[in-house]
Write an enzyme that holds these catalytic residues in place. Structure first.
Site: not given
Length: 299
Positions: A12, A36-37, A60-61, A101-102, A125, A129
């Site tokens: 993206i 760096d997140l 994102a991871y 995310t879904d 995951y 999120k």
């Protein structure tokens, strides 16, 4: 307009850079070592120093299966890192768009999920999120959280690229046929994100523009149908193709469980933001053509 985007190498983020080329938007792509997140204090300081007009957190991871054995790292990036990005946006007084995310849903429903449906992620995951969504909403009132699904593009690793690679190696490919969702082009997501940012900046007093929205392509498919469409377009363009052997999820076990139903209802985004993404089949063809052209250019 300056938009800071985390996750320089993601699909993206790269799509945003492509879509903004030659426009009035200046996309500031950020990744390690600039940010760096997992280092929130430094992350905040860097973003604040850039003084963007808006921030898009696309980092994102995303290693869904690996997250099952790295829950702390997934949480650090997807939840705590997202919170740090949101705090920076709040301190700057600018809107933040958070990509989600879904996978925040369990996939047991029999219709497309709406934004207010109960969440219930099946794996680490999705849990991370969802925690990121909540952290962003708490830290920055001026936010839009965009849930998307089954992202593909000419950039990076994704299902379409994997299918074309497999078709170069074998005549048949076994693909899951009992999971359904909306394959969504990262380039279309980029168009939608830019539209949302414009709306947030233009109408700062409208609370309905803030919150959670579903942003996926029109239409749905199973993974097997997605693969078949990819091979058909590739074959028509002179590229590799293979026969798809549909299989149930039980024949393709993975460490992390996937939602059987990943369909998301996008009517709220259309009503409030005036944004609808094209049908996935419409956007798949130019992606296939670009991937084949990239392969042809390789020595």
């Amino acid at each position: 307009m300056r938009i800071a985007v985390t996750g320089r190498h993601g699909q993206i983020a790269q799509a945003l850079s492509v879509r903004a080329a030659g426009s009035t938007e200046q996309i500031l792509l950020l990744a390690r070592p600039e940010i760096d997140l997992t280092r929130p204090a430094e992350l905040e300081a860097t973003l604040i120093g850039l003084e963007p007009d808006a921030i898009v957190n696309a980092a994102a991871y995303t290693a869904v299966d690996q997250a099952e054995t790295e829950p702390d790292l997934a949480a650090a990036i997807n939840a705590e890192g997202a919170a740090a990005v949101a705090r920076a946006a709040a301190k700057l007084g600018v809107p933040i768009v958070q990509l989600s995310t879904d996978y925040v849903f369990d996939g047991r429903g029999d219709r497309p999920y709406r934004e207010d449906d109960p969440t219930g992620p099946l794996g680490v995951y999705g849990v991370s999120k969802l925690a990121g969504e909540r952290a962003v909403a708490q830290a920055a009132p001026d936010h839009a959280i965009l849930r998307t699904s089954w992202v593909y593009s000419p950039f990076g690793r994704n299902f379409v690229r994997t299918m074309l690679a497999l078709a170069r190696q074998r005549d048949e490919v076994r693909v899951v046929c009992d999971q359904v969702g909306a394959p969504t082009s990262a380039l279309d997501i980029a168009d939608g994100v830019i539209g949302v940012v414009h709306n947030l900046l233009a109408e700062s007093a409208r609370s309905d523009l803030r919150g959670v929205f579903h942003m996926t392509a029109a239409g749905t498919a199973t993974w097997a149908e997605f693969a078949e469409a990819s091979f058909a377009l590739s074959r028509a363009a002179g590229g590799p193709s293979a026969t798809v052997i549909p299989i149930p999820t039980t024949e393709y076990p993975t460490p992390a469980r996937r939602p059987a139903n990943s369909r998301l209802d996008t009517s709220l985004l259309a009503t409030v933001h005036g944004i609808r993404l094209p049908h996935w089949r419409q956007s798949l063809q130019p992606c296939i053509e670009r991937l084949l052209a990239q392969d042809a250019d390789r020595p």
